[in-house]
Design a protein around this motif. Structure first.
Motif, PDB file in Angstrom:
ATOM      1  N   GLU A 151       0.776  -1.032  -0.028  1.00  0.00           N
ATOM      2  CA  GLU A 151      -0.128   0.059   0.017  1.00  0.00           C
ATOM      3  C   GLU A 151       0.791   1.268   0.152  1.00  0.00           C
ATOM      4  O   GLU A 151       0.689   2.304  -0.518  1.00  0.00           O
ATOM      5  CB  GLU A 151      -1.017  -0.107   1.322  1.00  0.00           C
ATOM      6  CG  GLU A 151      -1.957  -1.019   1.289  1.00  0.00           C
ATOM      7  CD  GLU A 151      -3.137  -0.653   0.418  1.00  0.00           C
ATOM      8  OE1 GLU A 151      -3.887   0.266   0.928  1.00  0.00           O
ATOM      9  OE2 GLU A 151      -3.525  -1.237  -0.549  1.00  0.00           O
ATOM     10  N   THR A 177      -1.241   5.647   5.679  1.00  0.00           N
ATOM     11  CA  THR A 177      -2.090   6.748   6.264  1.00  0.00           C
ATOM     12  C   THR A 177      -1.553   7.956   5.354  1.00  0.00           C
ATOM     13  O   THR A 177      -0.288   8.173   5.373  1.00  0.00           O
ATOM     14  CB  THR A 177      -2.321   6.931   7.634  1.00  0.00           C
ATOM     15  OG1 THR A 177      -2.857   5.710   8.164  1.00  0.00           O
ATOM     16  CG2 THR A 177      -2.979   8.274   7.777  1.00  0.00           C
ATOM     17  N   ASN A 191      -6.677   4.443   2.169  1.00  0.00           N
ATOM     18  CA  ASN A 191      -6.872   3.396   1.030  1.00  0.00           C
ATOM     19  C   ASN A 191      -5.746   3.799   0.049  1.00  0.00           C
ATOM     20  O   ASN A 191      -5.846   5.044  -0.731  1.00  0.00           O
ATOM     21  CB  ASN A 191      -8.156   3.416   0.504  1.00  0.00           C
ATOM     22  CG  ASN A 191      -8.050   2.490  -0.668  1.00  0.00           C
ATOM     23  OD1 ASN A 191      -7.849   2.521  -1.916  1.00  0.00           O
ATOM     24  ND2 ASN A 191      -8.803   1.163  -0.353  1.00  0.00           N
ATOM     25  N   SER A 192      -4.735   3.133  -0.505  1.00  0.00           N
ATOM     26  CA  SER A 192      -3.808   3.651  -1.332  1.00  0.00           C
ATOM     27  C   SER A 192      -4.232   3.818  -2.742  1.00  0.00           C
ATOM     28  O   SER A 192      -3.800   4.995  -3.430  1.00  0.00           O
ATOM     29  CB  SER A 192      -2.728   2.473  -1.438  1.00  0.00           C
ATOM     30  OG  SER A 192      -3.126   1.406  -2.149  1.00  0.00           O
ATOM     31  N   ARG A 193      -5.281   3.349  -3.193  1.00  0.00           N
ATOM     32  CA  ARG A 193      -5.815   3.563  -4.768  1.00  0.00           C
ATOM     33  C   ARG A 193      -6.502   4.934  -4.664  1.00  0.00           C
ATOM     34  O   ARG A 193      -6.307   5.623  -5.552  1.00  0.00           O
ATOM     35  CB  ARG A 193      -6.525   2.306  -5.209  1.00  0.00           C
ATOM     36  CG  ARG A 193      -5.847   1.086  -5.157  1.00  0.00           C
ATOM     37  CD  ARG A 193      -6.819  -0.119  -5.566  1.00  0.00           C
ATOM     38  NE  ARG A 193      -6.128  -1.325  -5.726  1.00  0.00           N
ATOM     39  CZ  ARG A 193      -5.661  -2.139  -4.535  1.00  0.00           C
ATOM     40  NH1 ARG A 193      -6.176  -1.939  -3.486  1.00  0.00           N
ATOM     41  NH2 ARG A 193      -4.842  -3.070  -4.868  1.00  0.00           N
ATOM     42  N   LYS A 194      -7.211   5.039  -3.433  1.00  0.00           N
ATOM     43  CA  LYS A 194      -7.942   6.391  -3.394  1.00  0.00           C
ATOM     44  C   LYS A 194      -7.040   7.498  -3.059  1.00  0.00           C
ATOM     45  O   LYS A 194      -7.058   8.469  -3.867  1.00  0.00           O
ATOM     46  CB  LYS A 194      -8.807   6.379  -2.071  1.00  0.00           C
ATOM     47  CG  LYS A 194      -9.868   5.667  -2.290  1.00  0.00           C
ATOM     48  CD  LYS A 194     -11.003   5.890  -1.118  1.00  0.00           C
ATOM     49  CE  LYS A 194     -12.343   4.850  -0.936  1.00  0.00           C
ATOM     50  NZ  LYS A 194     -13.039   5.002  -0.040  1.00  0.00           N
ATOM     51  N   GLN A 217      -2.031  -7.711   3.146  1.00  0.00           N
ATOM     52  CA  GLN A 217      -3.537  -7.613   2.846  1.00  0.00           C
ATOM     53  C   GLN A 217      -4.039  -8.900   3.246  1.00  0.00           C
ATOM     54  O   GLN A 217      -5.315  -9.217   2.622  1.00  0.00           O
ATOM     55  CB  GLN A 217      -3.815  -7.079   1.566  1.00  0.00           C
ATOM     56  CG  GLN A 217      -3.308  -5.602   1.065  1.00  0.00           C
ATOM     57  CD  GLN A 217      -3.796  -5.249  -0.099  1.00  0.00           C
ATOM     58  OE1 GLN A 217      -3.133  -5.453  -1.075  1.00  0.00           O
ATOM     59  NE2 GLN A 217      -4.751  -4.623  -0.076  1.00  0.00           N
ATOM     60  N   ALA A 249      -7.451  -4.214  -8.581  1.00  0.00           N
ATOM     61  CA  ALA A 249      -7.769  -4.299  -7.198  1.00  0.00           C
ATOM     62  C   ALA A 249      -8.759  -5.658  -6.751  1.00  0.00           C
ATOM     63  O   ALA A 249      -8.581  -6.066  -5.979  1.00  0.00           O
ATOM     64  CB  ALA A 249      -8.752  -3.041  -6.827  1.00  0.00           C
ATOM     65  N   PRO A 297      -6.783  -5.552   6.645  1.00  0.00           N
ATOM     66  CA  PRO A 297      -6.109  -4.278   5.590  1.00  0.00           C
ATOM     67  C   PRO A 297      -6.330  -3.086   6.071  1.00  0.00           C
ATOM     68  O   PRO A 297      -5.998  -2.112   5.334  1.00  0.00           O
ATOM     69  CB  PRO A 297      -7.311  -4.804   4.472  1.00  0.00           C
ATOM     70  CG  PRO A 297      -8.573  -5.170   5.323  1.00  0.00           C
ATOM     71  CD  PRO A 297      -8.189  -5.995   6.527  1.00  0.00           C
ATOM     72  N   SER A 298      -6.685  -2.793   7.286  1.00  0.00           N
ATOM     73  CA  SER A 298      -6.571  -1.386   7.714  1.00  0.00           C
ATOM     74  C   SER A 298      -5.369  -1.140   8.198  1.00  0.00           C
ATOM     75  O   SER A 298      -4.451  -1.859   8.695  1.00  0.00           O
ATOM     76  CB  SER A 298      -7.885  -1.327   8.872  1.00  0.00           C
ATOM     77  OG  SER A 298      -7.213  -2.019   9.953  1.00  0.00           O
TER      78      SER A 298
END
Length: 224
Positions: free
Chosen positions: A14, A57, A67-70, A48, A106, A52-53
């Motif tokens: 991530e 950050t 969330n890395s993709r966000k 993961q 994803a 996954p949390s």
């Protein structure tokens, strides 16, 4: 510019995804290294497979994303005119194509590749026994996906077209571990000509080389 901060370890899939995007966009940032693995003795969160949390950050002023993709989408939207301006496409059609492959990563590529990363590359170093049935099941799943990728990459240099984009970037972390940490995982990529060429192209980008240098300097959860 408001200070950009990333909390996590470069070894994390991530975190490394976010760092690569930051380097592609030529953005200044601060990496705050955290390591809960040694303290809590859990399977590394970056795989993961358990929790996954809390893997990464990202903070920018009052904004916090986990969330890395966000995060990489946010960086490309907000800093569209900096660094690699083609990373998230130019126009709605290009962006839609990139989104299609981001979703494929994803939902289809990510889960089996993460399982293989753990069982092929990290289980034994962590004192755990690789599960062969899980390996075989996910090899089949990933092979089917890479067959589709190979066809696509026979028509285009990269997944979303002829430019490197977030679609390709998002695949880098798990792909890197599979092709560098285990021969069995590497073969899934190298036995497909177009996929092999693509992997060579994306892993040789300067942005990713900077990330792997950071990983080598600070191995994180797996350092002795």
């Amino acid at each position: 510019m408001v200070g950009l901060k990333v909390f996590g370890q470069p070894a994390s899939t991530e975190v490394s995804r976010v760092l690569t995007c930051l380097f592609e966009k030529n953005l200044e940032f601060q990496l705050v290294r955290i390591d809960t693995f040694k303290k809590e003795h859990k399977i590394p969160e970056f795989l993961q497979l358990q929790d996954p949390s809390g893997q990464v950050t990202f903070r920018e002023g009052d904004l916090t994303l986990i969330n890395s993709r966000k995060i990489i989408r946010h960086l490309c939207d907000k800093y569209a005119d900096q660094g690699n301006k083609k990373l998230y496409g130019n126009g709605s059609l290009e962006k839609a194509s990139i989104e299609q492959w981001l979703q494929a990563e994803a939902q289809n590529f990510g889960p089996p590749s993460a399982e293989l990363v753990f069982h092929l590359a990290f289980a034994k170093p962590l004192g755990k026994e690789p599960n062969m049935s899980i390996i075989e099941e996910n090899e089949k799943r990933l092979s089917d996906i890479l067959d589709v990728y190979d066809q696509r990459l026979g028509k285009n240099a990269f997944l979303a077209g002829d430019e490197f984009t977030l679609a390709d970037l998002s695949h880098l972390p798990n792909t890197h571990y599979l092709v560098t940490r285990c021969e069995r995982g590497k073969k899934l990529f190298t036995e497909r000509k177009n996929v092999a060429r693509w992997v060579n192209d994306i892993t040789n980008r300067e942005s990713w080389k900077k990330v792997t240098e950071m990983q080598n300097e600070h191995p994180g959860p797996l350092e002795k």
